[in-house]
Design a protein around this motif. Sequence first.
Motif, PDB file in Angstrom:
ATOM      1  N   ALA A  69     -10.928   5.515   1.561  1.00 25.93           N
ATOM      2  CA  ALA A  69     -12.285   5.825   2.022  1.00 25.93           C
ATOM      3  C   ALA A  69     -12.509   5.291   3.439  1.00 25.93           C
ATOM      4  O   ALA A  69     -13.112   5.964   4.281  1.00 25.93           O
ATOM      5  N   CYS A  70     -12.005   4.110   3.701  1.00 18.82           N
ATOM      6  CA  CYS A  70     -12.133   3.508   5.028  1.00 18.82           C
ATOM      7  C   CYS A  70     -11.348   4.322   6.062  1.00 18.82           C
ATOM      8  O   CYS A  70     -11.828   4.571   7.172  1.00 18.82           O
ATOM      9  N   GLU A  71     -10.137   4.742   5.713  1.00 18.63           N
ATOM     10  CA  GLU A  71      -9.330   5.563   6.620  1.00 18.63           C
ATOM     11  C   GLU A  71     -10.032   6.887   6.928  1.00 18.63           C
ATOM     12  O   GLU A  71     -10.049   7.328   8.091  1.00 18.63           O
ATOM     13  N   LEU A  72     -10.619   7.502   5.908  1.00 21.58           N
ATOM     14  CA  LEU A  72     -11.342   8.757   6.098  1.00 21.58           C
ATOM     15  C   LEU A  72     -12.530   8.558   7.032  1.00 21.58           C
ATOM     16  O   LEU A  72     -12.747   9.343   7.959  1.00 21.58           O
ATOM     17  N   ARG A  73     -13.278   7.497   6.823  1.00 19.83           N
ATOM     18  CA  ARG A  73     -14.443   7.219   7.674  1.00 19.83           C
ATOM     19  C   ARG A  73     -14.012   6.934   9.111  1.00 19.83           C
ATOM     20  O   ARG A  73     -14.663   7.379  10.057  1.00 19.83           O
ATOM     21  N   TYR A 105       0.828  -1.201   0.000  1.00 28.69           N
ATOM     22  CA  TYR A 105       0.000   0.000   0.000  1.00 28.69           C
ATOM     23  C   TYR A 105       0.868   1.258   0.000  1.00 28.69           C
ATOM     24  O   TYR A 105       0.633   2.178  -0.771  1.00 28.69           O
ATOM     25  N   GLU A 106       1.885   1.287   0.877  1.00 29.33           N
ATOM     26  CA  GLU A 106       2.751   2.459   0.963  1.00 29.33           C
ATOM     27  C   GLU A 106       3.471   2.709  -0.370  1.00 29.33           C
ATOM     28  O   GLU A 106       3.667   3.857  -0.761  1.00 29.33           O
ATOM     29  N   GLU A 107       3.855   1.637  -1.048  1.00 33.83           N
ATOM     30  CA  GLU A 107       4.557   1.778  -2.320  1.00 33.83           C
ATOM     31  C   GLU A 107       3.627   2.151  -3.478  1.00 33.83           C
ATOM     32  O   GLU A 107       4.078   2.668  -4.492  1.00 33.83           O
ATOM     33  N   HIS A 108       2.328   1.893  -3.349  1.00 40.12           N
ATOM     34  CA  HIS A 108       1.397   2.087  -4.465  1.00 40.12           C
ATOM     35  C   HIS A 108       0.221   3.006  -4.130  1.00 40.12           C
ATOM     36  O   HIS A 108      -0.736   3.072  -4.898  1.00 40.12           O
ATOM     37  N   LYS A 109       0.290   3.725  -3.016  1.00 40.15           N
ATOM     38  CA  LYS A 109      -0.888   4.486  -2.576  1.00 40.15           C
ATOM     39  C   LYS A 109      -1.279   5.632  -3.503  1.00 40.15           C
ATOM     40  O   LYS A 109      -2.385   6.144  -3.412  1.00 40.15           O
ATOM     41  N   GLU A 110      -0.405   6.011  -4.409  1.00 34.76           N
ATOM     42  CA  GLU A 110      -0.747   7.070  -5.361  1.00 34.76           C
ATOM     43  C   GLU A 110      -1.413   6.521  -6.620  1.00 34.76           C
ATOM     44  O   GLU A 110      -1.891   7.277  -7.455  1.00 34.76           O
ATOM     45  N   GLU A 111      -1.447   5.212  -6.757  1.00 31.72           N
ATOM     46  CA  GLU A 111      -2.064   4.603  -7.925  1.00 31.72           C
ATOM     47  C   GLU A 111      -3.579   4.603  -7.772  1.00 31.72           C
ATOM     48  O   GLU A 111      -4.106   4.737  -6.675  1.00 31.72           O
ATOM     49  N   GLU A 112      -4.270   4.440  -8.850  1.00 34.06           N
ATOM     50  CA  GLU A 112      -5.734   4.489  -8.855  1.00 34.06           C
ATOM     51  C   GLU A 112      -6.370   3.100  -8.757  1.00 34.06           C
ATOM     52  O   GLU A 112      -7.404   2.852  -9.371  1.00 34.06           O
ATOM     53  N   LEU A 113      -5.768   2.211  -8.003  1.00 33.94           N
ATOM     54  CA  LEU A 113      -6.338   0.877  -7.825  1.00 33.94           C
ATOM     55  C   LEU A 113      -7.611   0.964  -6.987  1.00 33.94           C
ATOM     56  O   LEU A 113      -7.699   1.754  -6.044  1.00 33.94           O
ATOM     57  N   GLU A 114      -8.568   0.162  -7.301  1.00 35.57           N
ATOM     58  CA  GLU A 114      -9.852   0.171  -6.581  1.00 35.57           C
ATOM     59  C   GLU A 114      -9.654  -0.124  -5.102  1.00 35.57           C
ATOM     60  O   GLU A 114     -10.265   0.507  -4.238  1.00 35.57           O
ATOM     61  N   GLU A 115      -8.783  -1.083  -4.794  1.00 30.36           N
ATOM     62  CA  GLU A 115      -8.537  -1.446  -3.397  1.00 30.36           C
ATOM     63  C   GLU A 115      -7.932  -0.287  -2.618  1.00 30.36           C
ATOM     64  O   GLU A 115      -8.247  -0.078  -1.452  1.00 30.36           O
ATOM     65  N   ILE A 116      -7.051   0.490  -3.264  1.00 30.24           N
ATOM     66  CA  ILE A 116      -6.438   1.638  -2.599  1.00 30.24           C
ATOM     67  C   ILE A 116      -7.481   2.715  -2.359  1.00 30.24           C
ATOM     68  O   ILE A 116      -7.505   3.341  -1.298  1.00 30.24           O
ATOM     69  N   LYS A 117      -8.384   2.910  -3.308  1.00 25.22           N
ATOM     70  CA  LYS A 117      -9.481   3.864  -3.110  1.00 25.22           C
ATOM     71  C   LYS A 117     -10.343   3.443  -1.917  1.00 25.22           C
ATOM     72  O   LYS A 117     -10.747   4.280  -1.108  1.00 25.22           O
ATOM     73  N   GLU A 118     -10.600   2.144  -1.807  1.00 27.20           N
ATOM     74  CA  GLU A 118     -11.403   1.633  -0.693  1.00 27.20           C
ATOM     75  C   GLU A 118     -10.689   1.838   0.644  1.00 27.20           C
ATOM     76  O   GLU A 118     -11.314   2.197   1.640  1.00 27.20           O
ATOM     77  N   ILE A 119      -9.382   1.617   0.655  1.00 29.02           N
ATOM     78  CA  ILE A 119      -8.610   1.827   1.885  1.00 29.02           C
ATOM     79  C   ILE A 119      -8.662   3.284   2.289  1.00 29.02           C
ATOM     80  O   ILE A 119      -8.890   3.613   3.468  1.00 29.02           O
ATOM     81  N   LEU A 121     -15.240   8.982  12.393  1.00 31.60           N
ATOM     82  CA  LEU A 121     -15.813   8.315  13.564  1.00 31.60           C
ATOM     83  C   LEU A 121     -15.029   8.649  14.826  1.00 31.60           C
ATOM     84  O   LEU A 121     -15.618   8.915  15.884  1.00 31.60           O
ATOM     85  N   SER A 122     -13.698   8.669  14.725  1.00 35.78           N
ATOM     86  CA  SER A 122     -12.866   9.026  15.878  1.00 35.78           C
ATOM     87  C   SER A 122     -13.141  10.460  16.318  1.00 35.78           C
ATOM     88  O   SER A 122     -13.240  10.740  17.511  1.00 35.78           O
ATOM     89  N   ASP A 123     -13.269  11.369  15.340  1.00 36.48           N
ATOM     90  CA  ASP A 123     -13.574  12.763  15.664  1.00 36.48           C
ATOM     91  C   ASP A 123     -14.935  12.877  16.347  1.00 36.48           C
ATOM     92  O   ASP A 123     -15.089  13.632  17.318  1.00 36.48           O
ATOM     93  N   ASP A 124     -15.925  12.135  15.865  1.00 34.19           N
ATOM     94  CA  ASP A 124     -17.253  12.150  16.488  1.00 34.19           C
ATOM     95  C   ASP A 124     -17.194  11.641  17.928  1.00 34.19           C
ATOM     96  O   ASP A 124     -17.838  12.191  18.819  1.00 34.19           O
ATOM     97  N   ILE A 125     -16.412  10.604  18.167  1.00 32.82           N
ATOM     98  CA  ILE A 125     -16.260  10.066  19.525  1.00 32.82           C
ATOM     99  C   ILE A 125     -15.617  11.102  20.432  1.00 32.82           C
ATOM    100  O   ILE A 125     -16.069  11.325  21.562  1.00 32.82           O
TER     101      ILE A 125
END
Length: 118
Positions: free
Chosen positions: A70-74, A54-68, A78-82
């Motif tokens: 999005a998950c990190e953002l969510r 992930y660290e080596e490819h996080k700038e690529e437009e892979l679907e799995e990286i987009k999902e990661i 959630l942490s901010d809401d808590i």
Amino acid sequence: MGLLDELSDSIANTTRDIGKMAQNAGDMTKLQYDKKVKEGELIKLYEKLGRKYYEEHKEEELEEIKEIKACELRLKELSDDIMTLKGGMACPNCGALVKTGSKYCSACGVKINDMFEE
């Protein structure tokens, strides 16, 4: 051979069989435990490899990286809401709860610069 000899042999054989069953049960428990430990190690190795990839490819437009991402953002939302429900925000340095109006983080000591005036 008399009745007592037969009974004695039967008891000895039963005791030996019970001993073998107990040994087998102990061996089975140890093997199952060792298997679980190895499965845990394998999962950690997969996670390590996945993080490296992930660290080596996080700038690529892979679907799995987009999902990661999005998950990190969510997770951050959630942490901010808590933290808001607890009466503060996360320290930008260590992530600990900083109560509203605090000048410093009580966990790491970092100065909070107008963090709550957003």
